[in-house]
Scaffold this active site. Structure first.
Site, PDB file in Angstrom:
ATOM      1  N   ASP A  67       0.818  -1.216   0.000  1.00 25.01           N
ATOM      2  CA  ASP A  67       0.000   0.000   0.000  1.00 25.01           C
ATOM      3  C   ASP A  67       0.848   1.260   0.000  1.00 25.01           C
ATOM      4  OD1 ASP A  67       0.965  -0.342   2.558  1.00 25.01           O
ATOM      5  OD2 ASP A  67      -0.987  -0.671   3.475  1.00 25.01           O
ATOM      6  N   ASN A 136      -7.469  -2.519  14.376  1.00 20.46           N
ATOM      7  CA  ASN A 136      -8.848  -2.849  14.019  1.00 20.46           C
ATOM      8  C   ASN A 136      -8.926  -4.063  13.081  1.00 20.46           C
ATOM      9  OD1 ASN A 136      -7.940  -1.829  11.607  1.00 20.46           O
ATOM     10  ND2 ASN A 136      -9.364  -0.109  11.506  1.00 20.46           N
ATOM     11  N   HIS A 138      -7.215  -4.480  10.233  1.00 23.83           N
ATOM     12  CA  HIS A 138      -6.966  -4.246   8.802  1.00 23.83           C
ATOM     13  C   HIS A 138      -5.656  -4.896   8.369  1.00 23.83           C
ATOM     14  CE1 HIS A 138      -4.827  -0.185   9.728  1.00 23.83           C
ATOM     15  NE2 HIS A 138      -3.906  -0.978   9.235  1.00 23.83           N
ATOM     16  N   GLU A 143      -9.670  -1.895   5.248  1.00 23.98           N
ATOM     17  CA  GLU A 143     -10.261  -1.520   6.528  1.00 23.98           C
ATOM     18  C   GLU A 143     -11.557  -2.303   6.775  1.00 23.98           C
ATOM     19  OE1 GLU A 143      -8.644   0.265   8.591  1.00 23.98           O
ATOM     20  OE2 GLU A 143      -8.327   2.343   7.954  1.00 23.98           O
TER      21      GLU A 143
HETATM   22  C1  GLP Z   1      -0.506   0.555   8.510  1.00 29.10           C
HETATM   23  C2  GLP Z   1      -0.198  -0.348   7.315  1.00 29.10           C
HETATM   24  C3  GLP Z   1      -0.423  -1.806   7.634  1.00 29.10           C
HETATM   25  C4  GLP Z   1       0.223  -2.147   8.965  1.00 29.10           C
HETATM   26  C5  GLP Z   1      -0.409  -1.321  10.046  1.00 29.10           C
HETATM   27  C6  GLP Z   1       0.102  -1.657  11.429  1.00 29.10           C
HETATM   28  O1  GLP Z   1      -1.827   0.897   8.616  1.00 29.10           O
HETATM   29  N1  GLP Z   1      -0.967  -0.010   6.170  1.00 29.10           N
HETATM   30  O2  GLP Z   1       0.125  -2.609   6.590  1.00 29.10           O
HETATM   31  O3  GLP Z   1       0.067  -3.525   9.235  1.00 29.10           O
HETATM   32  O4  GLP Z   1      -0.110   0.035   9.756  1.00 29.10           O
HETATM   33  O5  GLP Z   1       1.250  -0.924  11.718  1.00 29.10           O
HETATM   34  P1  GLP Z   1       2.183  -1.154  12.954  1.00 29.10           P
HETATM   35  O6  GLP Z   1       3.003  -2.364  12.615  1.00 29.10           O
HETATM   36  O7  GLP Z   1       3.015   0.083  13.035  1.00 29.10           O
HETATM   37  O8  GLP Z   1       1.325  -1.364  14.133  1.00 29.10           O
END
Ligand code: GLP
Length: 240
Positions: A67, A136, A138, A143
């Site tokens: 993404d 959440n 995702h 989402e």
């Molecule tokens: C973002 C990314 C996800 C990732 C999420 C969790 O939203 N798009 O791919 O898994 O963050 O991030 P973190 O690992 O910093 O908790």
């Protein structure tokens, strides 16, 4: 889902890196699906160390990231392209022209989404997909919603995600409100998936992965349909 419970983040990072190493030993020209967020950073660090010691070779690897924020330019330090450069690509021997991140600065975003899916297919599909997980549930930026998308698409970010990601920005207002993300189909088509989850804040999302139900309210639960998905979590994420 196969579940590996690690004592701590260090061990989780090592376990993840070992799975990547096993994949590249078996198929040096693997197509890797890569993720951003803070969770995979430790694993990327281990991969860098292995590469620098000559134990892991990325010279034939192609990568597709999940993404990118929208709109954002690739040279913006908050962009996921920039993140990947700093946390992985510029430290390993990967061919930069074989690293792909959705473009966050195109005029025709629908065309970019179609182009991205076609590029993944043309490369032969993803061999190993790395995922983190949002609080959440995702994955990528798919989402929680009544409907999820199959293909790469432009999506609004939920308030929960904007707040969770605000720590990387000077203020919540600066977090982009949209992102381009791979859809569920590209993720589920990957031949192997590893999902990394660390810390108590991920316990709710991880709990939803441990029973027998799936729901679009927690997109990660769809991974239960995948024959070769592995959850690597630490005790904090597992026990809360
Ligand atoms: C973002 C990314 C996800 C990732 C999420 C969790 O939203 N798009 O791919 O898994 O963050 O991030 P973190 O690992 O910093 O908790």
């Amino acid at each position: 889902m196969k579940t590996i419970i690690c004592d701590n983040y260090e061990e989780l990072s090592l376990q993840g890196a070992k799975l990547i190493a096993a994949q590249l030993t078996q198929k040096p020209d693997s197509i890797l699906g890569l993720a951003t967020g803070s969770t995979p950073v430790g694993m990327y660090q281990k991969m860098i160390e292995m590469n620098q010691k000559g134990e892991l070779d990325f010279s034939a690897v192609t990568s597709f990231n999940l993404d990118e924020y929208f709109p954002i330019t690739p040279d913006n330090p908050q962009s996921y392209r920039y993140f990947m450069e700093k946390n992985l690509f510029e430290h390993i021997n990967i061919r930069r022209e074989y690293t792909f991140v959705p473009a966050g600065n195109v005029e025709n975003v629908e065309e970019e989404c179609l182009r991205y899916d076609a590029a993944i297919d043309a490369a032969g599909g993803i061999d190993l997909q790395v995922l983190g997980i949002g609080q959440n549930g995702h994955i990528g930026f798919n989402e929680p919603d009544d409907y999820l998308y199959c293909g790469t698409h432009l999506t609004p970010l939920t308030e929960s995600t904007i707040n969770a990601n605000a720590r990387f920005f000077d203020s919540t207002d600066e977090v982009p409100k949209h992102a381009v993300t791979m859809g569920m189909k590209s993720i589920l088509k990957a031949r192997t998936i590893i999902l990394l989850a660390s810390g108590k804040s991920k316990h709710g999302a991880v709990s939803a992965l441990l029973d027998d139900r799936i729901t679009t309210d927690c997109p990660a639960t769809l991974l239960k349909l995948h024959p070769n998905a592995i959850l690597i979590c630490d005790k904090d994420a597992y026990n809360g």
